[in-house]
Design an enzyme around this catalytic site. Structure first.
Site, PDB file in Angstrom:
ATOM      1  N   ASP A  26       0.838  -1.303   0.083  1.00  0.00           N
ATOM      2  CA  ASP A  26      -0.106   0.065   0.130  1.00  0.00           C
ATOM      3  C   ASP A  26       0.751   1.363   0.049  1.00  0.00           C
ATOM      4  O   ASP A  26       1.954   1.067   0.452  1.00  0.00           O
ATOM      5  CB  ASP A  26      -0.777   0.212   1.363  1.00  0.00           C
ATOM      6  N   ARG A  61      -1.127  -1.013  -8.529  1.00  0.00           N
ATOM      7  CA  ARG A  61      -2.450  -0.660  -8.370  1.00  0.00           C
ATOM      8  C   ARG A  61      -2.223   1.123  -8.559  1.00  0.00           C
ATOM      9  O   ARG A  61      -1.488   1.411  -7.826  1.00  0.00           O
ATOM     10  CB  ARG A  61      -2.933  -1.023  -6.858  1.00  0.00           C
TER      11      ARG A  61
HETATM   12  P1  FDA Z   1     -14.029   9.551  -5.297  1.00  0.00           P
HETATM   13  O1  FDA Z   1     -13.156   9.642  -3.968  1.00  0.00           O
HETATM   14  O2  FDA Z   1     -13.910  10.589  -6.138  1.00  0.00           O
HETATM   15  O3  FDA Z   1     -15.186   8.838  -4.828  1.00  0.00           O
HETATM   16  C1  FDA Z   1     -15.989   8.507  -6.092  1.00  0.00           C
HETATM   17  C2  FDA Z   1     -17.366   8.007  -5.329  1.00  0.00           C
HETATM   18  O4  FDA Z   1     -17.077   6.737  -5.044  1.00  0.00           O
HETATM   19  C3  FDA Z   1     -18.091   8.854  -4.283  1.00  0.00           C
HETATM   20  O5  FDA Z   1     -18.801   9.614  -4.826  1.00  0.00           O
HETATM   21  C4  FDA Z   1     -18.715   7.759  -3.598  1.00  0.00           C
HETATM   22  O6  FDA Z   1     -20.092   7.477  -4.231  1.00  0.00           O
HETATM   23  C5  FDA Z   1     -17.844   6.623  -3.658  1.00  0.00           C
HETATM   24  N1  FDA Z   1     -17.048   6.544  -2.725  1.00  0.00           N
HETATM   25  C6  FDA Z   1     -15.518   6.708  -2.659  1.00  0.00           C
HETATM   26  N2  FDA Z   1     -15.087   6.464  -1.211  1.00  0.00           N
HETATM   27  C7  FDA Z   1     -16.107   6.113  -0.459  1.00  0.00           C
HETATM   28  C8  FDA Z   1     -16.109   5.658   0.914  1.00  0.00           C
HETATM   29  N3  FDA Z   1     -15.244   5.732   1.742  1.00  0.00           N
HETATM   30  N4  FDA Z   1     -17.444   5.438   1.328  1.00  0.00           N
HETATM   31  C9  FDA Z   1     -18.672   5.369   0.359  1.00  0.00           C
HETATM   32  N5  FDA Z   1     -18.442   5.672  -0.845  1.00  0.00           N
HETATM   33  C10 FDA Z   1     -17.479   6.101  -1.294  1.00  0.00           C
HETATM   34  N6  FDA Z   1      -5.234   5.079  -1.004  1.00  0.00           N
HETATM   35  C11 FDA Z   1      -3.962   5.402  -0.670  1.00  0.00           C
HETATM   36  O7  FDA Z   1      -3.472   6.557  -0.699  1.00  0.00           O
HETATM   37  N7  FDA Z   1      -3.063   4.256  -0.808  1.00  0.00           N
HETATM   38  C12 FDA Z   1      -3.412   3.017  -0.994  1.00  0.00           C
HETATM   39  O8  FDA Z   1      -2.673   2.145  -1.100  1.00  0.00           O
HETATM   40  C13 FDA Z   1      -4.787   2.929  -1.354  1.00  0.00           C
HETATM   41  N8  FDA Z   1      -5.234   1.627  -1.580  1.00  0.00           N
HETATM   42  C14 FDA Z   1      -6.526   1.613  -2.220  1.00  0.00           C
HETATM   43  C15 FDA Z   1      -6.966   0.178  -2.495  1.00  0.00           C
HETATM   44  C16 FDA Z   1      -8.183  -0.195  -3.069  1.00  0.00           C
HETATM   45  C17 FDA Z   1      -8.768  -1.381  -3.451  1.00  0.00           C
HETATM   46  C18 FDA Z   1      -9.084   1.144  -3.469  1.00  0.00           C
HETATM   47  C19 FDA Z   1     -10.448   1.114  -3.763  1.00  0.00           C
HETATM   48  C20 FDA Z   1      -8.603   2.357  -2.841  1.00  0.00           C
HETATM   49  C21 FDA Z   1      -7.321   2.645  -2.080  1.00  0.00           C
HETATM   50  N9  FDA Z   1      -7.096   3.805  -1.713  1.00  0.00           N
HETATM   51  C22 FDA Z   1      -5.815   4.052  -1.367  1.00  0.00           C
HETATM   52  C23 FDA Z   1      -7.897   4.880  -1.469  1.00  0.00           C
HETATM   53  C24 FDA Z   1      -8.008   5.838  -2.404  1.00  0.00           C
HETATM   54  O9  FDA Z   1      -6.999   6.478  -2.796  1.00  0.00           O
HETATM   55  C25 FDA Z   1      -9.408   6.753  -2.705  1.00  0.00           C
HETATM   56  O10 FDA Z   1      -9.081   7.453  -1.465  1.00  0.00           O
HETATM   57  C26 FDA Z   1     -10.592   6.044  -2.215  1.00  0.00           C
HETATM   58  O11 FDA Z   1     -10.584   5.085  -3.453  1.00  0.00           O
HETATM   59  C27 FDA Z   1     -11.505   7.105  -2.913  1.00  0.00           C
HETATM   60  O12 FDA Z   1     -11.497   7.542  -4.167  1.00  0.00           O
HETATM   61  P2  FDA Z   1     -12.349   7.108  -5.470  1.00  0.00           P
HETATM   62  O13 FDA Z   1     -11.341   6.652  -6.474  1.00  0.00           O
HETATM   63  O14 FDA Z   1     -13.196   5.868  -4.972  1.00  0.00           O
HETATM   64  O15 FDA Z   1     -13.247   8.191  -5.979  1.00  0.00           O
END
Ligand code: FDA
Length: 309
Positions: free
Chosen positions: A130, A181
């Protein structure tokens, strides 16, 4: 503002101690965390596998300062890896280097992570590192490079689209064939290192996802953002790539509707399943991403406080 406050709270030791001891708190955590034990994590993995989803298991913990704690975290990963192999589960593991001793010393980290990597290699399982706050980006990629140069191949880093540096990092990782990732990034970062605007983070995500799809090695496109998901699928279709060239990745308990729908569309999906008692900073980062989760938690408090209603 709220995001910044929640991220600040995620780093507060006092807030963590208070929240973790609150009797109802762990109940709420279970919306996003599979449970406290390896057995809980394995049970969640079985259920997700049955639903056609792969899993990455994360033993919660970060910023560990004692060797004992770091060794114990590695031991938990060994148990997880043995369970995955014994049951033939479709799962790999994700770990945070700060939970493995990154803040203690590099040789200790090498030895501790080495135990996990060796066991994983024996079972042919990938170990994902991560990515944490930007102070750790270079040390984490340096550590990854060190292992790669030693010939270790069952490892993969995470790249965050909010960092300015990420397109250079991806060009290098693609050139060596590393499994990456891609996510947006979950930490509070200054404008000196990261795009301040969400639109810029999103645009960078799409650019980097395309670079990974075109030149990378089985990338994990980690997002719940429908615009990012659609841009990925469009690119894959436009280029005529097959669906097994990459996987989507999402967090346990987040957008379960999208998770099922992607599987129904024939896409590969891996769910990131955290488990363990050290859930507080992880949960606070999930709140910061979507403050509406606070209402979800408040609703759970009310339901428990007012039984029968
Ligand atoms: P965004 O934040 O724009 O959200 C888009 C939509 O997704 C929101 O409008 C909502 O509907 C939904 N959503 C997003 N987060 C949500 C939540 N917590 N609860 C409910 N709904 C939510 N970060 C990092 O810094 N280091 C890492 O190693 C990782 N590893 C990682 C693994 C995996 C499998 C995932 C999916 C994510 C990570 N992350 C991470 C977290 C990542 O950086 C990010 O903060 C979150 O995924 C939220 O970003 P989105 O791309 O979902 O878009």
């Amino acid at each position: 503002m709220l995001r910044a406050t929640l991220l600040k709270l995620s780093e507060s030791g006092i807030a963590r101690r208070v929240a973790t001891r609150a009797p109802l708190a762990s109940t709420f955590a279970h919306r996003f965390v599979a449970g406290d034990t390896v057995d809980d994590a394995v049970a969640a993995t079985r259920a997700l596998n049955r639903a056609g989803m792969s899993v990455t298991l994360d033993y919660l913990g970060e910023s560990v300062s004692s060797r004992e704690e770091a060794r114990a975290a590695a031991d938990t990963y060994l148990a997880v890896l043995d369970h995955i192999a014994a049951e033939g589960l479709d799962a790999n593991v994700s770990l945070k280097l700060t939970a493995m001793g990154q803040d203690i010393d590099e040789e200790f980290l090498r030895e501790n992570v080495g135990r996990v990597i060796e066991r994983a290699a024996a079972h042919d399982i990938l170990v994902r590192f991560d990515m944490e706050g930007s102070d750790y980006t270079q040390p984490t990629l340096d550590f990854f490079r060190r292992l790669w140069n030693e010939g270790v191949r069952n490892i993969g880093p995470v790249i965050q689209s909010y960092l300015y540096r990420s397109s250079d990092d991806i060009a290098w990782l693609n050139s060596i064939g590393a499994r990456v990732r891609l996510c947006k990034g979950a930490y509070q970062e200054p404008a000196t290192v990261a795009f301040p605007e969400k639109s810029e983070v999103d645009a960078a995500f799409v650019r980097l996802a395309k670079a990974l799809l075109d030149d990378g090695n089985y990338p994990g496109i980690a997002t719940h953002d429908l615009a990012m998901i659609n841009a990925t699928i469009e690119h894959v279709k436009r280029r005529g790539y097959s669906a097994d060239r990459f996987e989507f990745q999402m967090l346990y308990g987040v957008r379960r509707d999208f998770q099922s729908s992607l599987v129904e569309q024939g896409m590969r999906l891996r769910v990131y399943v955290p488990f363990g008692e050290a859930w507080y900073p992880y949960l606070m980062r999930r709140m910061a991403e979507r403050p509406a989760n606070l209402f979800f938690i408040a609703g759970s408090v009310l339901k428990e406080a007012l039984p029968g209603r």
